[in-house]
Design a protein around this motif. Structure first.
Motif, PDB file in Angstrom:
ATOM      1  N   PRO A  28      10.086  13.400  -2.295  1.00  0.00           N
ATOM      2  CA  PRO A  28       9.301  12.613  -3.262  1.00  0.00           C
ATOM      3  C   PRO A  28       9.728  12.863  -4.705  1.00  0.00           C
ATOM      4  O   PRO A  28       9.728  11.940  -5.528  1.00  0.00           O
ATOM      5  CB  PRO A  28       7.862  13.093  -3.014  1.00  0.00           C
ATOM      6  CG  PRO A  28       7.860  13.534  -1.583  1.00  0.00           C
ATOM      7  CD  PRO A  28       9.219  14.116  -1.340  1.00  0.00           C
ATOM      8  N   ALA A  29      10.130  14.109  -5.033  1.00  0.00           N
ATOM      9  CA  ALA A  29      10.525  14.423  -6.408  1.00  0.00           C
ATOM     10  C   ALA A  29      11.821  13.728  -6.809  1.00  0.00           C
ATOM     11  O   ALA A  29      12.120  13.596  -7.998  1.00  0.00           O
ATOM     12  CB  ALA A  29      10.676  15.934  -6.568  1.00  0.00           C
ATOM     13  N   SER A  30      12.604  13.280  -5.825  1.00  0.00           N
ATOM     14  CA  SER A  30      13.877  12.608  -6.117  1.00  0.00           C
ATOM     15  C   SER A  30      13.782  11.094  -5.971  1.00  0.00           C
ATOM     16  O   SER A  30      14.802  10.409  -5.931  1.00  0.00           O
ATOM     17  CB  SER A  30      14.969  13.144  -5.180  1.00  0.00           C
ATOM     18  OG  SER A  30      15.100  14.539  -5.297  1.00  0.00           O
ATOM     19  N   ALA A  31      12.565  10.586  -5.894  1.00  0.00           N
ATOM     20  CA  ALA A  31      12.385   9.152  -5.634  1.00  0.00           C
ATOM     21  C   ALA A  31      12.987   8.279  -6.723  1.00  0.00           C
ATOM     22  O   ALA A  31      13.367   7.130  -6.465  1.00  0.00           O
ATOM     23  CB  ALA A  31      10.895   8.847  -5.471  1.00  0.00           C
ATOM     24  N   SER A  32      13.094   8.799  -7.936  1.00  0.00           N
ATOM     25  CA  SER A  32      13.643   7.989  -9.028  1.00  0.00           C
ATOM     26  C   SER A  32      15.110   7.626  -8.815  1.00  0.00           C
ATOM     27  O   SER A  32      15.624   6.688  -9.428  1.00  0.00           O
ATOM     28  CB  SER A  32      13.491   8.734 -10.361  1.00  0.00           C
ATOM     29  OG  SER A  32      14.156   9.987 -10.306  1.00  0.00           O
ATOM     30  N   SER A  33      15.790   8.363  -7.934  1.00  0.00           N
ATOM     31  CA  SER A  33      17.211   8.088  -7.691  1.00  0.00           C
ATOM     32  C   SER A  33      17.446   7.207  -6.471  1.00  0.00           C
ATOM     33  O   SER A  33      18.592   6.973  -6.086  1.00  0.00           O
ATOM     34  CB  SER A  33      17.972   9.411  -7.517  1.00  0.00           C
ATOM     35  OG  SER A  33      17.492  10.130  -6.394  1.00  0.00           O
ATOM     36  N   ILE A  34      16.384   6.691  -5.850  1.00  0.00           N
ATOM     37  CA  ILE A  34      16.538   5.899  -4.618  1.00  0.00           C
ATOM     38  C   ILE A  34      17.371   4.644  -4.867  1.00  0.00           C
ATOM     39  O   ILE A  34      18.401   4.419  -4.210  1.00  0.00           O
ATOM     40  CB  ILE A  34      15.158   5.517  -4.034  1.00  0.00           C
ATOM     41  CG1 ILE A  34      14.442   6.756  -3.497  1.00  0.00           C
ATOM     42  CG2 ILE A  34      15.324   4.487  -2.912  1.00  0.00           C
ATOM     43  CD1 ILE A  34      13.039   6.471  -2.984  1.00  0.00           C
ATOM     44  N   VAL A  35      16.930   3.810  -5.786  1.00  0.00           N
ATOM     45  CA  VAL A  35      17.618   2.534  -6.006  1.00  0.00           C
ATOM     46  C   VAL A  35      19.054   2.735  -6.476  1.00  0.00           C
ATOM     47  O   VAL A  35      19.982   2.102  -5.934  1.00  0.00           O
ATOM     48  CB  VAL A  35      16.817   1.653  -6.985  1.00  0.00           C
ATOM     49  CG1 VAL A  35      17.615   0.407  -7.366  1.00  0.00           C
ATOM     50  CG2 VAL A  35      15.480   1.251  -6.357  1.00  0.00           C
ATOM     51  N   PRO A  36      19.331   3.621  -7.464  1.00  0.00           N
ATOM     52  CA  PRO A  36      20.735   3.847  -7.849  1.00  0.00           C
ATOM     53  C   PRO A  36      21.602   4.355  -6.696  1.00  0.00           C
ATOM     54  O   PRO A  36      22.770   3.955  -6.574  1.00  0.00           O
ATOM     55  CB  PRO A  36      20.631   4.899  -8.958  1.00  0.00           C
ATOM     56  CG  PRO A  36      19.261   4.740  -9.514  1.00  0.00           C
ATOM     57  CD  PRO A  36      18.410   4.347  -8.362  1.00  0.00           C
ATOM     58  N   ILE A  84       7.384   4.481  -9.778  1.00  0.00           N
ATOM     59  CA  ILE A  84       8.839   4.621  -9.867  1.00  0.00           C
ATOM     60  C   ILE A  84       9.534   3.311  -9.506  1.00  0.00           C
ATOM     61  O   ILE A  84      10.450   2.858 -10.198  1.00  0.00           O
ATOM     62  CB  ILE A  84       9.315   5.775  -8.952  1.00  0.00           C
ATOM     63  CG1 ILE A  84       8.855   7.122  -9.521  1.00  0.00           C
ATOM     64  CG2 ILE A  84      10.828   5.755  -8.796  1.00  0.00           C
ATOM     65  CD1 ILE A  84       9.096   8.291  -8.588  1.00  0.00           C
ATOM     66  N   LEU A  85       9.092   2.685  -8.413  1.00  0.00           N
ATOM     67  CA  LEU A  85       9.734   1.448  -7.970  1.00  0.00           C
ATOM     68  C   LEU A  85       9.498   0.303  -8.950  1.00  0.00           C
ATOM     69  O   LEU A  85      10.331  -0.613  -9.065  1.00  0.00           O
ATOM     70  CB  LEU A  85       9.225   1.070  -6.581  1.00  0.00           C
ATOM     71  CG  LEU A  85       9.630   2.017  -5.440  1.00  0.00           C
ATOM     72  CD1 LEU A  85       8.986   1.581  -4.134  1.00  0.00           C
ATOM     73  CD2 LEU A  85      11.150   2.063  -5.291  1.00  0.00           C
ATOM     74  N   SER A  86       8.381   0.351  -9.660  1.00  0.00           N
ATOM     75  CA  SER A  86       8.086  -0.726 -10.613  1.00  0.00           C
ATOM     76  C   SER A  86       9.074  -0.758 -11.772  1.00  0.00           C
ATOM     77  O   SER A  86       9.183  -1.769 -12.474  1.00  0.00           O
ATOM     78  CB  SER A  86       6.659  -0.562 -11.160  1.00  0.00           C
ATOM     79  OG  SER A  86       6.558   0.616 -11.947  1.00  0.00           O
ATOM     80  N   LYS A  87       9.800   0.332 -11.983  1.00  0.00           N
ATOM     81  CA  LYS A  87      10.778   0.393 -13.064  1.00  0.00           C
ATOM     82  C   LYS A  87      12.136  -0.178 -12.649  1.00  0.00           C
ATOM     83  O   LYS A  87      13.029  -0.316 -13.487  1.00  0.00           O
ATOM     84  CB  LYS A  87      10.945   1.843 -13.530  1.00  0.00           C
ATOM     85  CG  LYS A  87       9.668   2.464 -14.090  1.00  0.00           C
ATOM     86  CD  LYS A  87       9.880   3.923 -14.475  1.00  0.00           C
ATOM     87  CE  LYS A  87       8.575   4.543 -14.995  1.00  0.00           C
ATOM     88  NZ  LYS A  87       8.755   5.979 -15.350  1.00  0.00           N
ATOM     89  N   SER A  88      12.300  -0.474 -11.357  1.00  0.00           N
ATOM     90  CA  SER A  88      13.562  -1.028 -10.873  1.00  0.00           C
ATOM     91  C   SER A  88      13.557  -2.547 -11.015  1.00  0.00           C
ATOM     92  O   SER A  88      12.484  -3.170 -11.053  1.00  0.00           O
ATOM     93  CB  SER A  88      13.783  -0.647  -9.405  1.00  0.00           C
ATOM     94  OG  SER A  88      13.812   0.757  -9.253  1.00  0.00           O
ATOM     95  N   VAL A 136       0.867  -1.179   0.000  1.00  0.00           N
ATOM     96  CA  VAL A 136       0.000   0.000   0.000  1.00  0.00           C
ATOM     97  C   VAL A 136       0.903   1.228   0.000  1.00  0.00           C
ATOM     98  O   VAL A 136       1.420   1.638   1.038  1.00  0.00           O
ATOM     99  CB  VAL A 136      -0.933   0.008   1.231  1.00  0.00           C
ATOM    100  CG1 VAL A 136      -1.850   1.217   1.187  1.00  0.00           C
ATOM    101  CG2 VAL A 136      -1.731  -1.285   1.292  1.00  0.00           C
ATOM    102  N   LEU A 137       1.093   1.802  -1.179  1.00  0.00           N
ATOM    103  CA  LEU A 137       2.049   2.888  -1.362  1.00  0.00           C
ATOM    104  C   LEU A 137       1.429   3.921  -2.297  1.00  0.00           C
ATOM    105  O   LEU A 137       0.532   3.609  -3.089  1.00  0.00           O
ATOM    106  CB  LEU A 137       3.348   2.332  -1.958  1.00  0.00           C
ATOM    107  CG  LEU A 137       4.634   3.131  -1.780  1.00  0.00           C
ATOM    108  CD1 LEU A 137       4.985   3.290  -0.314  1.00  0.00           C
ATOM    109  CD2 LEU A 137       5.788   2.440  -2.515  1.00  0.00           C
ATOM    110  N   GLU A 138       1.911   5.174  -2.211  1.00  0.00           N
ATOM    111  CA  GLU A 138       1.423   6.202  -3.127  1.00  0.00           C
ATOM    112  C   GLU A 138       1.654   5.753  -4.570  1.00  0.00           C
ATOM    113  O   GLU A 138       2.712   5.203  -4.896  1.00  0.00           O
ATOM    114  CB  GLU A 138       2.156   7.519  -2.875  1.00  0.00           C
ATOM    115  CG  GLU A 138       1.753   8.206  -1.588  1.00  0.00           C
ATOM    116  CD  GLU A 138       2.399   9.580  -1.470  1.00  0.00           C
ATOM    117  OE1 GLU A 138       2.928  10.072  -2.487  1.00  0.00           O
ATOM    118  OE2 GLU A 138       2.362  10.146  -0.379  1.00  0.00           O
ATOM    119  N   PRO A 139       0.687   6.001  -5.448  1.00  0.00           N
ATOM    120  CA  PRO A 139       0.820   5.537  -6.843  1.00  0.00           C
ATOM    121  C   PRO A 139       2.087   6.039  -7.527  1.00  0.00           C
ATOM    122  O   PRO A 139       2.709   5.299  -8.294  1.00  0.00           O
ATOM    123  CB  PRO A 139      -0.442   6.105  -7.519  1.00  0.00           C
ATOM    124  CG  PRO A 139      -1.430   6.258  -6.405  1.00  0.00           C
ATOM    125  CD  PRO A 139      -0.626   6.605  -5.194  1.00  0.00           C
TER     126      PRO A 139
END
Length: 649
Positions: free
Chosen positions: A308-316, A230-234, A222-225
């Motif tokens: 939140p705007a930088s969430a795309s850089s979490i996994v890297p 973003i996480l689904s792309k990792s 249960v997470l914000e869409p």
């Protein structure tokens, strides 16, 4: 004669009973046993529904407001915090139901206090008072009954010098706590410099850390869409989705090295659950969060925070961490959790340690809080704090220019737009000093004066995002002047006030005159102490003005100047001859600028007059003074001048 042996027998039995009582009197009970006896013998008392109710929480409290906190009471204990616990009483409603049943967690917290060096049984010696009423889970409590119980306490006095604990809070069911210090997990409503952020205790036990965790990052289903997308792309083999049902949640939580936490979290123990299981928190928050025990825990060492705007850089980012860095974070996480968050007793003792520091800040065992500066500080440089909304081009120009100043320590950008995120990292100027971007949760001018933890220097350079004409020499000289006058506002654009006898009003004047009583915070140096004072707003006058500024989005610089002048009794200092600092047209004419509009001056005059009348007197001091560098206009070679590039009018 047969009575004599019976008499001897009774005397012997009585002696044995007396001896037993002497051997096992209260004096021989351990503190923990004494506390257990007090709890077991707690009397019952029915709440008087005709009695008065404690008032709602008072907003403007801090440790230096004598109405809320009597620091002189704390001077009776030789420089150490002493705390009195009200004897346990089971308060009942008229129907016979307990008002606040004591939980095992709260009983353990009180026991740790009772058995600690902080406890005193003498209320006259006490600096703080802790009621033995359990408010940890306020969602199930009735505010009316709780308010009557609190108000009935012998030493309550509107909650002055009282400490209350509330872990599971309720926005729809606030408790009437008046002036009491709140140790709470309601991180969004803490009074800065007064209330304490405490954790919600995790039910999990610390396991032995596994040699290797199979996943990089865990996150809840249960997470914000936007985050989910973003996480689904990792790569899926790196991520672990945690189901919402409790047994599976507890089973899989520890299988990832990192644990994604959104604030406020769901479940409410998610942050401490991750820490208990040894999974490093990755905290997603749009603005700097109030994290538990930040006075004792260095959260930078044990967590990673993203906007939140930088969430795309979490996994890297997580993948780029070295094994050495990762091991250091895990060790620091284990130490911090064990010392401060692992049990009710640890939470209580950590809370008291923070209060001990706050109250006895002048003693040897704790650093002093920010204070009104009077001596020149060491040359540690300054932090440039730039307030912006969405003017990216001019913002980048300002960052590039200020980055060239020798004494700059770091740049902090306060992004005051809530719907448009800051540009991605790769678009920002490349500078040689640290750059931090903070996206605020609300568009308030007071965000300019918030005491951000990123401000590590004593000196702050406040900048608007369109001040593009100042040179490096001008800014460096301004900083050096501030070092000589650290209690003043030192800056460039100056303004003055005049009094109109006809209208009996004070007016704001922006004409180029020799008189000045204000230096605008669009480009000025000052001590970071003033951020604490402005944000805390300890007096009714300051709070009224701060609320007005936030509501009308105007005049924060006037409010700031009046506040500093009221505290110091001194005028600001203008630096250099320049009177123009930004251009609204290619030819750099003043026409069309906001400050040139007559309606703007009328609004500013109205602010000034209202603020002065709220204070009840005029704190502003008018002077004819300007600081210029030596030799800057003399006909000497530039090699002889320390500051060569000083702008003209």
């Amino acid at each position: 004669m047969m009575y004599f042996p019976m008499y001897v027998f009774l005397v012997c039995v009585g002696g044995l009973v007396l001896l037993y009582c002497q051997l096992y009197s209260d004096d021989d009970l351990s503190p923990a046993e004494e506390w257990a006896r007090l709890v077991s013998e707690a009397r019952e008392e029915t709440v008087d529904m005709a009695s008065a109710v404690a008032k709602e929480r008072r907003v403007g409290c801090h440790f230096y407001n004598s109405d809320c906190f009597d620091v002189y009471r704390c001077g009776r204990s030789n420089g150490r915090l002493k705390v009195y616990i009200y004897p346990p009483v089971e308060f009942l409603s008229h129907s016979g139901d307990p008002v606040a049943p004591m939980s095992m967690e709260f009983e353990a917290m009180l026991e740790s206090l009772y058995t600690s060096e902080y406890y005193t049984n003498d209320p006259e010696e006490a600096c703080l008072f802790v009621p033995s009423i359990d408010l940890l889970h306020s969602r199930s409590l009735k505010p009316g009954l709780v308010g009557r119980v609190l108000n009935s306490l012998k030493y309550w006095g509107h909650g002055r010098n009282h400490l209350l604990f509330n872990m599971v809070y309720s926005d729809s069911n606030p408790l009437p706590t008046d002036q009491a210090i709140m140790a709470s997990s309601d991180y969004g409503h803490l009074r800065p410099g007064y209330d304490l952020a405490i954790p919600i205790i995790s039910p999990l036990e610390q396991p032995k850390p596994p040699a290797k965790r199979p996943y990089l990052l865990s996150y809840q289903q249960v997470l914000e869409p936007s985050l989910q997308k973003i996480l689904s792309k990792s790569p899926s083999h790196l991520l672990l989705s945690i189901p919402p049902d409790l047994p599976k949640y507890l089973h899989v939580l520890g299988k990832a090295t990192f644990c994604l936490v959104t604030l406020p979290s769901n479940p409410i123990t998610h942050l401490t659950d991750c820490m208990a299981i040894g999974s490093i928190p990755v905290i997603i928050t749009p603005s700097p969060p109030s994290l538990p025990f930040s006075q004792l825990i260095d959260w930078v060492e044990i967590s990673i925070q993203f906007r939140p705007a930088s969430a795309s850089s979490i996994v890297p980012t997580l993948q780029a961490l070295s094994p050495t860095h990762l091991q250091a974070m895990q060790s620091a996480l284990h130490a911090a959790y064990t010392a401060h968050l692992s049990s009710p007793a640890r939470v209580m003792l950590s809370t008291l340690a923070i209060l001990d520091r706050a109250v006895f800040s002048g003693s040897n065992h704790s650093p002093p809080p920010p204070a009104n500066p009077v001596l020149a500080p060491p040359n540690q440089g300054f932090t440039a704090l730039i307030l912006t909304y969405n003017r990216v081009e001019s913002l980048f120009q300002v960052i590039t220019r200020v980055s060239q100043v020798e004494s700059l320590a770091r740049v902090v950008v306060v992004w005051n737009h809530q719907t448009i995120p800051p540009p991605p990292v790769e678009e920002w100027p490349r500078i040689s000093k640290p750059l931090k971007v903070i996206q605020t949760s609300a568009n308030k001018l007071s965000n300019r004066f918030y005491p951000y933890s990123e401000i590590e220097t004593e000196c702050v350079l406040s900048l608007d995002d369109d001040i593009s004409m100042l040179t490096s020499d001008e800014l460096e000289f301004g900083y050096q002047v501030w070092r000589e006058f650290p209690d003043r506002i030192v800056g460039f654009p100056s303004r003055t006030h005049i009094y109109d006898n006809t209208s009996d009003q004070f007016k704001y004047e922006s004409e180029w005159t020799n008189d000045l009583s204000m230096v605008l915070t669009g480009v000025s140096f000052y001590h970071k102490y003033w951020h604490y004072l402005y944000t805390a707003a300890p007096t009714t006058e300051q709070k009224t003005i701060k609320d007005w500024v936030d509501k009308h989005i105007n005049c924060e610089d006037i409010a700031f100047n009046i506040m500093v002048a009221n505290a110091t009794g001194k005028a600001p200092i203008k630096v250099g001859p320049r009177k123009k600092f930004k251009c609204s047209t290619p030819s750099c004419e003043n026409a069309g600028m906001l400050s040139a509009a007559s309606s703007h001056l009328e609004e500013r005059s109205s602010c000034l007059d209202s603020f002065i009348k709220i204070y009840g007197h005029n704190p502003l001091k008018s002077v004819q003074f300007r600081a210029d560098p030596v030799l800057y206009k003399d006909s000497f070679p530039d090699s002889l001048k320390m500051f060569k590039d000083i702008g003209s009018l």
